[in-house]
Design a protein around this motif. Structure first.
Motif, PDB file in Angstrom:
ATOM      1  N   LYS A 157      21.218   0.991  24.186  1.00 15.78           N
ATOM      2  CA  LYS A 157      22.301   1.093  23.196  1.00 15.78           C
ATOM      3  C   LYS A 157      22.609  -0.245  22.518  1.00 15.78           C
ATOM      4  N   TRP A 158      21.606  -0.827  21.919  1.00 17.04           N
ATOM      5  CA  TRP A 158      21.845  -2.089  21.211  1.00 17.04           C
ATOM      6  C   TRP A 158      22.451  -1.820  19.841  1.00 17.04           C
ATOM      7  N   GLY A 159      23.200  -2.777  19.356  1.00 17.93           N
ATOM      8  CA  GLY A 159      23.797  -2.671  18.021  1.00 17.93           C
ATOM      9  C   GLY A 159      25.300  -2.531  18.085  1.00 17.93           C
ATOM     10  N   GLY A 197      27.109  -1.007  15.326  1.00 11.86           N
ATOM     11  CA  GLY A 197      27.555   0.064  14.441  1.00 11.86           C
ATOM     12  C   GLY A 197      28.051   1.258  15.227  1.00 11.86           C
ATOM     13  N   LYS A 247      20.683   8.001  17.376  1.00 15.90           N
ATOM     14  CA  LYS A 247      21.850   8.828  17.684  1.00 15.90           C
ATOM     15  C   LYS A 247      22.230   9.658  16.469  1.00 15.90           C
ATOM     16  N   GLU A 302      29.043   9.552  20.014  1.00 13.14           N
ATOM     17  CA  GLU A 302      29.429   9.182  21.378  1.00 13.14           C
ATOM     18  C   GLU A 302      28.739  10.028  22.445  1.00 13.14           C
ATOM     19  N   SER A 353      25.917  11.113  25.077  1.00 14.34           N
ATOM     20  CA  SER A 353      24.945  10.319  25.830  1.00 14.34           C
ATOM     21  C   SER A 353      23.537  10.707  25.387  1.00 14.34           C
ATOM     22  N   ASN A 410      22.727   2.543  14.157  1.00 13.72           N
ATOM     23  CA  ASN A 410      22.341   1.276  14.774  1.00 13.72           C
ATOM     24  C   ASN A 410      20.911   0.910  14.382  1.00 13.72           C
TER      25      ASN A 410
END
Lengths: 432, 242
Positions: A136-138, A140, A153, A159, A161, A144
């Protein structure tokens, strides 16, 4: 108004139940005893009603050989289980997701391990993880572009998972006094072989990714890279900063070398073009005095399609549909379906988008009630989606949400050619 | 002549209050509330006008004047969520979302009357200057002014017990002196290790008529913690410090 009444009724009903057990405020310290294991998760049910757009290209692509009427019902249920076991410096964590869907295609049942990894923490500065996990980098909220090691996503449900990839990673953290408060380094190995991360990219490669995080002058800054051959080499950076007590800004920038774009013209001829793609995101989060939170983001998708390319794609589907209606031959539609998957079919596949979400905390004096509205605008063709929702979380461990989505756009536009014109869903989620 | 009379009156009635070192008193209040570095457990209870309650249990660590972090232990819907505060910076980590997001001090991760600044409270002396102190019988009244614009409440009126030097009540005000909320400190308890402080904090607000939020402390004790425990990267692992 009906909703307000409904939530008020529920509040009153459960209020009566809890009053019956009203007591002084107590804190039983046995609640704080730590166990070496944890098991939890949630179960949810989510019926959905779709209002179909029978003239839309994507409706034709999906339903060309069947008639499902003007609405479609779908019944979804999800069981997400998570468990952890901790001993000494080691911790084992597993999160599984089981989806049940009953739709026009019949019943479908699928269990996926979203995450499952062993974590070793020899010191407070160092953590090492091996297994399946999401990074989950980023910074935004809706998009992302620098999340190089994650599945994309859904901006409509940012939100939720996501399923991770099998990786070996480490986190080394160091704290300082002064303007540079924290620095951390996260190296990641991503093996891509047959049956191991084979959806990540080209197989038989060992990829390396990394992130350097700085908390510098009260600003979060990340520098990110991915290389190794499964995907072309890419670099990125992001930042986030609080300007005031109620105003935050964030941004991301990604540079992807030799990005390969596959597209079709209106006749169905396939073209491949390769170029260095630049994607960016800039956004803000603002809280008003009346407790309304606004999240605004602009996303420039350098890997996306232009309006002309998208119109050609939709025109090709329409041509395939006309051919099918005239001759019964669905070869062109099957070709269109092939080029849709993971390409035209990814969320927000075009170039310029604007995201705005406004959520008001506890209006009408109803505690734990949060109405929101989310809009996503395709700036190029002015098509958009608008999603109002009502969330109530006043009953411990139970979350109730009513959400609708309406989409609008001209023919051959991004949202104008979606298979649905509208969608309404109710979600009841119970945590345990 | 009038100036001379005024000077005499100032000397007679003004000096007693100015003689108190407000900054030193505020620092003493901070240290009496908790050690500079500690761990604790807290239960947060939001009470609605009809008496209905919603409860949260948190494990909290704090180091120095400006580092504090908490992880939710209950209820199940919140378990694993953690918050971190470094000075004016605040983040919220939701396990499902998987990455810390920046939050602001005026928001509330739990709803109710307590906002993020209340839940992740730093030393008062870290955020406020003492403008003046009044002594009313066996009670001090400290008028506090925020050091920067990024502090949640521009002004505080802190009523402290004259003997124990512990807060009894704090009124949180805007720059225009509008009351945002009142925080009451109750039930002084011996936590051991020389920590004797209120174990219950209650708050109400004219902005949330009829609502009340309560914070109960348990197992508060001094603890030496590494700086690295107060970083974004560490947020998913705060519970491992229990």
């Amino acid at each position: 108004m009906v909703l307000v009444f409904l939530f008020s009724f529920l509040s009153s009903l459960f209020g009566v139940l809890s009053l019956a057990t009203a007591e002084e405020y107590t804190f039983d310290v046995s609640e704080t005893e730590k166990k070496p294991y944890h098991i939890g998760g949630y179960a949810e049910i989510r019926p959905v009603l779709f209002g179909l757009d029978r003239d839309a290209s994507l409706y034709k692509l999906k339903f060309y050989n069947r008639d499902e009427g003007s609405t479609l019902e779908e019944y979804n249920a999800t069981l997400q289980l998570e468990g952890s076991l901790e001993k000494g410096i080691a911790r084992l964590f597993v999160r599984t997701n089981t989806d049940y869907k009953n739709s026009y295609l019949g019943e479908d049942f699928e269990t996926t391990v979203h995450e499952g990894f062993l974590s070793l923490k020899p010191s407070s500065s160092l953590t090492m993880d091996v297994g399946k996990k999401t990074l989950k980098w980023g910074k935004g909220y809706a998009w992302n572009p620098v999340a190089f090691v994650d599945r994309p996503k859904d901006p409509d449900e940012p939100e939720l998972s996501l399923e991770g990839f099998i990786v070996a990673s480490a986190d080394y953290i160091k704290s300082f006094q002064g303007p540079l408060k924290t620095i951390s380094f996260t190296p990641v190995l991503i093996p891509v072989y047959n049956h191991v991360n084979d959806t990540f990219g080209d197989i038989n490669k060992l990829n390396i990714a990394g992130k350097i995080y700085l908390l510098l002058y009260d600003t979060d800054i990340d520098f990110i890279f991915l290389t190794g051959g499964s995907k072309t080499t890419r670099y990125g950076m992001d930042f986030s900063r609080n300007i005031t007590t109620n105003f935050e800004i964030h941004g991301e920038f990604a540079y992807i070398y030799n990005y390969k774009k596959i597209f079709v013209n209106s006749d169905g001829s396939t073209f491949v073009t390769q170029y260095d793609a630049k994607s960016a995101l800039i956004g803000m989060r603002y809280l008003t005095e009346k407790d309304t939170t606004y999240i605004l983001e602009y996303y420039r998708n350098g890997t996306g399609f232009s309006s002309t390319e998208m119109r050609d794609y939709f025109s090709f589907i329409n041509k395939g549909y006309d051919t099918y209606v005239a001759t019964g031959n669905d070869a062109l539609l099957k070709k269109a379906a092939n080029i849709t998957a993971g390409n035209y079919g990814r969320p927000n596949a075009m170039r310029d988008y604007l995201y705005l979400r406004a959520s008001r905390k506890e209006p009408f004096d109803i505690l734990y009630f949060t109405p929101s509205i989310t809009g996503i605008l395709n700036i190029s063709d002015k098509s958009f989606s608008l999603s109002p929702e009502f969330l109530y979380a006043g009953i411990t461990n139970l979350e109730l949400r009513l959400k609708a989505s309406f989409i609008s756009g001209e023919r051959l536009s991004d949202y104008g050619e979606k298979q649905n014109d509208s969608r309404v869903e109710i979600r009841a989620r119970y945590y345990f | 002549m009038r100036h001379a009379v005024a000077l005499v009156f100032m000397m007679l009635f003004g000096i007693p209050s100015y003689a108190i070192d407000g900054t030193a008193l505020l620092k003493e209040v901070d240290r009496n509330l908790n050690p500079e570095s500690y761990e604790s457990y807290r239960k947060l209870i939001n009470v609605e006008p009809d008496g209905r309650k919603k409860e949260y249990t948190l494990f909290t660590i704090k180091k120095g004047m400006d580092k504090v972090s908490s992880v939710f232990l209950a209820p199940a819907s919140e378990k694993g969520r953690s918050t971190l505060r470094l000075g004016d910076n605040m983040w919220f980590y939701i396990p499902n979302v998987g990455k810390p997001i920046r939050i602001t001090s005026l928001q509330s991760v739990v709803g109710g009357v307590f906002n993020n600044a209340d839940i992740l409270q730093l030393d008062y002396a870290a955020e406020y200057n003492v403008e003046r102190v009044e002594q009313n019988g066996n009670e001090y009244l400290l008028y506090l002014k925020a050091k920067t614009k990024t502090v949640a409440y521009d002004r505080l009126k802190l009523y402290a017990d004259g003997k124990k030097h512990l807060p009894v009540k704090i009124e949180c005000l805007t720059e225009a002196n509008m009351l945002i909320k009142t925080i009451y400190f109750k039930d002084v308890k011996d936590f051991g290790g020389g920590i004797v402080r209120p174990s219950v904090i209650e708050t109400d607000s004219p902005l949330y008529k009829g609502y009340k939020s309560v914070m109960i402390f348990a197992k508060l004790k001094a603890r030496i913690l590494k700086d690295e425990a107060f970083t974004l990267t560490y947020m998913p692992n705060i519970e491992s410090l229990r």
